[in-house]
Design a protein around this motif. Structure first.
Motif, PDB file in Angstrom:
ATOM      1  N   TRP A 124      27.609  28.423  43.867  1.00 41.43           N
ATOM      2  CA  TRP A 124      28.552  29.296  43.173  1.00 41.43           C
ATOM      3  C   TRP A 124      28.319  29.284  41.669  1.00 41.43           C
ATOM      4  O   TRP A 124      27.820  28.314  41.105  1.00 41.43           O
ATOM      5  CB  TRP A 124      29.984  28.868  43.465  1.00 41.43           C
ATOM      6  CG  TRP A 124      30.407  29.089  44.902  1.00 41.43           C
ATOM      7  CD1 TRP A 124      29.660  29.622  45.897  1.00 41.43           C
ATOM      8  CD2 TRP A 124      31.665  28.748  45.479  1.00 41.43           C
ATOM      9  NE1 TRP A 124      30.369  29.649  47.064  1.00 41.43           N
ATOM     10  CE2 TRP A 124      31.606  29.109  46.843  1.00 41.43           C
ATOM     11  CE3 TRP A 124      32.834  28.162  44.980  1.00 41.43           C
ATOM     12  CZ2 TRP A 124      32.679  28.916  47.701  1.00 41.43           C
ATOM     13  CZ3 TRP A 124      33.904  27.972  45.851  1.00 41.43           C
ATOM     14  CH2 TRP A 124      33.824  28.354  47.195  1.00 41.43           C
ATOM     15  N   ARG A 125      28.687  30.392  41.020  1.00 40.65           N
ATOM     16  CA  ARG A 125      28.572  30.546  39.577  1.00 40.65           C
ATOM     17  C   ARG A 125      29.944  30.933  39.008  1.00 40.65           C
ATOM     18  O   ARG A 125      30.523  31.939  39.394  1.00 40.65           O
ATOM     19  CB  ARG A 125      27.553  31.625  39.213  1.00 40.65           C
ATOM     20  CG  ARG A 125      26.140  31.380  39.746  1.00 40.65           C
ATOM     21  CD  ARG A 125      25.519  30.172  39.071  1.00 40.65           C
ATOM     22  NE  ARG A 125      24.081  30.106  39.252  1.00 40.65           N
ATOM     23  CZ  ARG A 125      23.464  29.420  40.211  1.00 40.65           C
ATOM     24  NH1 ARG A 125      24.194  28.762  41.110  1.00 40.65           N
ATOM     25  NH2 ARG A 125      22.142  29.388  40.286  1.00 40.65           N
ATOM     26  N   ARG A 126      30.436  30.142  38.075  1.00 38.06           N
ATOM     27  CA  ARG A 126      31.704  30.437  37.408  1.00 38.06           C
ATOM     28  C   ARG A 126      31.426  31.030  36.037  1.00 38.06           C
ATOM     29  O   ARG A 126      30.568  30.541  35.306  1.00 38.06           O
ATOM     30  CB  ARG A 126      32.552  29.159  37.312  1.00 38.06           C
ATOM     31  CG  ARG A 126      33.028  28.679  38.680  1.00 38.06           C
ATOM     32  CD  ARG A 126      33.718  27.329  38.633  1.00 38.06           C
ATOM     33  NE  ARG A 126      34.240  26.958  39.946  1.00 38.06           N
ATOM     34  CZ  ARG A 126      33.510  26.429  40.930  1.00 38.06           C
ATOM     35  NH1 ARG A 126      32.220  26.196  40.723  1.00 38.06           N
ATOM     36  NH2 ARG A 126      34.053  26.136  42.100  1.00 38.06           N
ATOM     37  N   TYR A 127      32.179  32.071  35.705  1.00 40.54           N
ATOM     38  CA  TYR A 127      31.932  32.765  34.446  1.00 40.54           C
ATOM     39  C   TYR A 127      33.193  33.474  33.998  1.00 40.54           C
ATOM     40  O   TYR A 127      34.173  33.587  34.757  1.00 40.54           O
ATOM     41  CB  TYR A 127      30.782  33.765  34.588  1.00 40.54           C
ATOM     42  CG  TYR A 127      31.062  34.920  35.531  1.00 40.54           C
ATOM     43  CD1 TYR A 127      31.419  36.182  35.049  1.00 40.54           C
ATOM     44  CD2 TYR A 127      30.970  34.766  36.914  1.00 40.54           C
ATOM     45  CE1 TYR A 127      31.673  37.247  35.899  1.00 40.54           C
ATOM     46  CE2 TYR A 127      31.217  35.823  37.777  1.00 40.54           C
ATOM     47  CZ  TYR A 127      31.567  37.045  37.274  1.00 40.54           C
ATOM     48  OH  TYR A 127      31.829  38.096  38.128  1.00 40.54           O
ATOM     49  N   ALA A 128      33.184  33.966  32.770  1.00 39.98           N
ATOM     50  CA  ALA A 128      34.315  34.700  32.221  1.00 39.98           C
ATOM     51  C   ALA A 128      34.085  36.191  32.403  1.00 39.98           C
ATOM     52  O   ALA A 128      33.065  36.733  31.957  1.00 39.98           O
ATOM     53  CB  ALA A 128      34.496  34.368  30.740  1.00 39.98           C
ATOM     54  N   GLY A 129      35.025  36.848  33.067  1.00 43.11           N
ATOM     55  CA  GLY A 129      34.934  38.288  33.277  1.00 43.11           C
ATOM     56  C   GLY A 129      35.640  39.058  32.174  1.00 43.11           C
ATOM     57  O   GLY A 129      35.824  38.554  31.061  1.00 43.11           O
ATOM     58  N   LEU A 130      36.053  40.298  32.490  1.00 47.23           N
ATOM     59  CA  LEU A 130      36.757  41.128  31.524  1.00 47.23           C
ATOM     60  C   LEU A 130      38.043  40.441  31.095  1.00 47.23           C
ATOM     61  O   LEU A 130      38.773  39.878  31.908  1.00 47.23           O
ATOM     62  CB  LEU A 130      37.068  42.496  32.141  1.00 47.23           C
ATOM     63  CG  LEU A 130      35.858  43.405  32.424  1.00 47.23           C
ATOM     64  CD1 LEU A 130      36.304  44.680  33.119  1.00 47.23           C
ATOM     65  CD2 LEU A 130      35.124  43.730  31.125  1.00 47.23           C
ATOM     66  N   GLY A 131      38.322  40.485  29.784  1.00 49.17           N
ATOM     67  CA  GLY A 131      39.523  39.865  29.275  1.00 49.17           C
ATOM     68  C   GLY A 131      39.505  38.356  29.386  1.00 49.17           C
ATOM     69  O   GLY A 131      40.547  37.706  29.411  1.00 49.17           O
ATOM     70  N   SER A 132      38.295  37.784  29.479  1.00 50.75           N
ATOM     71  CA  SER A 132      38.112  36.326  29.599  1.00 50.75           C
ATOM     72  C   SER A 132      38.695  35.755  30.882  1.00 50.75           C
ATOM     73  O   SER A 132      38.967  34.551  30.966  1.00 50.75           O
ATOM     74  CB  SER A 132      38.724  35.608  28.386  1.00 50.75           C
ATOM     75  OG  SER A 132      38.068  36.003  27.194  1.00 50.75           O
ATOM     76  N   ARG A 134      38.805  34.145  34.409  1.00 50.58           N
ATOM     77  CA  ARG A 134      37.881  33.219  35.066  1.00 50.58           C
ATOM     78  C   ARG A 134      37.474  33.800  36.417  1.00 50.58           C
ATOM     79  O   ARG A 134      38.320  34.106  37.262  1.00 50.58           O
ATOM     80  CB  ARG A 134      38.545  31.847  35.239  1.00 50.58           C
ATOM     81  CG  ARG A 134      38.865  31.176  33.903  1.00 50.58           C
ATOM     82  CD  ARG A 134      39.625  29.877  34.106  1.00 50.58           C
ATOM     83  NE  ARG A 134      38.807  28.879  34.766  1.00 50.58           N
ATOM     84  CZ  ARG A 134      37.966  28.066  34.131  1.00 50.58           C
ATOM     85  NH1 ARG A 134      37.838  28.156  32.810  1.00 50.58           N
ATOM     86  NH2 ARG A 134      37.255  27.162  34.775  1.00 50.58           N
ATOM     87  N   ARG A 135      36.171  33.956  36.612  1.00 46.93           N
ATOM     88  CA  ARG A 135      35.643  34.551  37.837  1.00 46.93           C
ATOM     89  C   ARG A 135      34.670  33.578  38.492  1.00 46.93           C
ATOM     90  O   ARG A 135      34.069  32.731  37.819  1.00 46.93           O
ATOM     91  CB  ARG A 135      34.918  35.866  37.526  1.00 46.93           C
ATOM     92  CG  ARG A 135      35.762  36.909  36.803  1.00 46.93           C
ATOM     93  CD  ARG A 135      36.781  37.541  37.735  1.00 46.93           C
ATOM     94  NE  ARG A 135      36.133  38.202  38.847  1.00 46.93           N
ATOM     95  CZ  ARG A 135      35.668  39.460  38.801  1.00 46.93           C
ATOM     96  NH1 ARG A 135      35.761  40.164  37.676  1.00 46.93           N
ATOM     97  NH2 ARG A 135      35.111  40.009  39.850  1.00 46.93           N
ATOM     98  N   THR A 136      34.501  33.740  39.795  1.00 48.63           N
ATOM     99  CA  THR A 136      33.526  32.922  40.515  1.00 48.63           C
ATOM    100  C   THR A 136      32.709  33.818  41.430  1.00 48.63           C
ATOM    101  O   THR A 136      33.263  34.500  42.300  1.00 48.63           O
ATOM    102  CB  THR A 136      34.212  31.823  41.353  1.00 48.63           C
ATOM    103  OG1 THR A 136      35.016  31.007  40.504  1.00 48.63           O
ATOM    104  CG2 THR A 136      33.166  30.950  42.036  1.00 48.63           C
ATOM    105  N   LEU A 137      31.407  33.837  41.226  1.00 53.58           N
ATOM    106  CA  LEU A 137      30.479  34.509  42.129  1.00 53.58           C
ATOM    107  C   LEU A 137      30.104  33.510  43.218  1.00 53.58           C
ATOM    108  O   LEU A 137      29.763  32.362  42.917  1.00 53.58           O
ATOM    109  CB  LEU A 137      29.235  34.954  41.364  1.00 53.58           C
ATOM    110  CG  LEU A 137      28.162  35.671  42.185  1.00 53.58           C
ATOM    111  CD1 LEU A 137      28.626  37.061  42.568  1.00 53.58           C
ATOM    112  CD2 LEU A 137      26.848  35.739  41.394  1.00 53.58           C
ATOM    113  N   ALA A 180      28.167  42.441  37.743  1.00 49.21           N
ATOM    114  CA  ALA A 180      29.076  42.019  36.681  1.00 49.21           C
ATOM    115  C   ALA A 180      28.641  40.667  36.110  1.00 49.21           C
ATOM    116  O   ALA A 180      28.659  40.461  34.887  1.00 49.21           O
ATOM    117  CB  ALA A 180      30.503  41.933  37.212  1.00 49.21           C
ATOM    118  N   TYR A 181      28.216  39.768  36.985  1.00 53.08           N
ATOM    119  CA  TYR A 181      27.743  38.466  36.518  1.00 53.08           C
ATOM    120  C   TYR A 181      26.435  38.617  35.746  1.00 53.08           C
ATOM    121  O   TYR A 181      26.234  37.984  34.709  1.00 53.08           O
ATOM    122  CB  TYR A 181      27.570  37.528  37.707  1.00 53.08           C
ATOM    123  CG  TYR A 181      27.003  36.179  37.345  1.00 53.08           C
ATOM    124  CD1 TYR A 181      27.607  35.374  36.385  1.00 53.08           C
ATOM    125  CD2 TYR A 181      25.834  35.711  37.961  1.00 53.08           C
ATOM    126  CE1 TYR A 181      27.076  34.139  36.053  1.00 53.08           C
ATOM    127  CE2 TYR A 181      25.304  34.476  37.631  1.00 53.08           C
ATOM    128  CZ  TYR A 181      25.926  33.698  36.669  1.00 53.08           C
ATOM    129  OH  TYR A 181      25.395  32.476  36.338  1.00 53.08           O
TER     130      TYR A 181
END
Length: 249
Positions: A124-132, A134-137, A180-181
């Motif tokens: 899995w990859r955790r990252y900041a999406g729109l508006g910061s 928290r998202r996880t691919l 998106a990622y």
């Protein structure tokens, strides 16, 4: 064992008993697994592959209560098995394990060089999406392979396993998550490039599987937000060939 959550007897033999001569492998594996079950290091689901007539060969194993204590982690995974998991969930986990084991076997045989490999949640990859936000691919698998030529070029792959149970719009949403990622540049900064995304797709019949692969390819091509070059869509038996040839068949 733990990283896959569920493994069949056959899969455990491939993963842990491959060095034993084939004539003795089955007998030794069954004896070791029976001992581990007796100690509650391993446990099995009520469901069996091939039904009750399959005997111990049909067992689906997971880490047992005693085995869970051997792992240094804040939560006990065995607590999640108070209820039998759904057939759909287990089938998907076993299919991911099958794909992972095919990569490991190819590496053992010298067909490809496996530089790195992880299954979810390690992939899995955790990252900041729109508006910061928290998202996880959540790829099913991540792998890095090196070419056998003098360049030793390393290629990376995110691998998704589809058994025909999800609607095509759901798969398309997952494709958008990958894009998106990719747009964040996080993976490129950390690893020097972005992996190709492989969809390994099957279904109840070969005809339905082929139709679903075409439908997903058409849906990706029709979505102007998605770069078709990022994705590869194959049947399970084409996956190794695709990786060995660097993303082309």
């Amino acid at each position: 064992m733990d990283e896959h959550q569920f493994l069949t007897t056959r899969q455990i033999e491939i993963l842990h008993f491959a060095a034993i001569a084939p004539a003795a492998r089955d007998r030794i594996a069954r004896r070791v697994l029976a001992r581990l079950r007796g100690l509650r290091v391993l446990d099995t689901l009520e469901r069996r592959i091939g039904g009750t007539r399959a005997g111990s060969r049909g067992f689906i194993h997971h880490v047992g209560v005693a085995g869970d204590r051997l792992f240094d982690r804040p939560t006990r995974r065995s607590a999640r098995l108070r209820y039998e998991p759904t057939t759909r969930f287990v089938d998907h986990r076993l299919a991911v394990a099958d794909t992972h084991l095919r990569l490991l076997t190819a590496a053992r045989n010298g067909t490809l060089e496996l530089v790195d490999h992880t299954v979810e949640p390690g992939s899995w990859r955790r990252y900041a999406g729109l508006g910061s936000a928290r998202r996880t691919l959540k790829p099913d698998l991540f792998a890095e392979t090196a070419t056998s030529d003098a360049s030793g070029e390393v290629r990376a792959w995110f691998i998704e396993i589809d058994l025909g149970s999800e609607h095509i719009p759901t798969l398309l949403t997952k494709c958008r998550e990958y894009e998106a990622y990719r747009q964040t540049g996080v993976e490129q900064d950390q690893h020097g490039g972005f992996p190709l995304v492989i969809w390994s797709m099957t279904a109840a019949t070969p005809e339905r599987a082929a139709r679903r692969r075409r439908d997903l390819a058409d849906a990706i091509a029709a979505d102007r937000r998605l770069p078709s070059a990022l994705f590869r869509i194959v049947a399970p038996d084409e996956l190794l060939t695709l990786i060995e040839q660097g993303g082309t068949i």
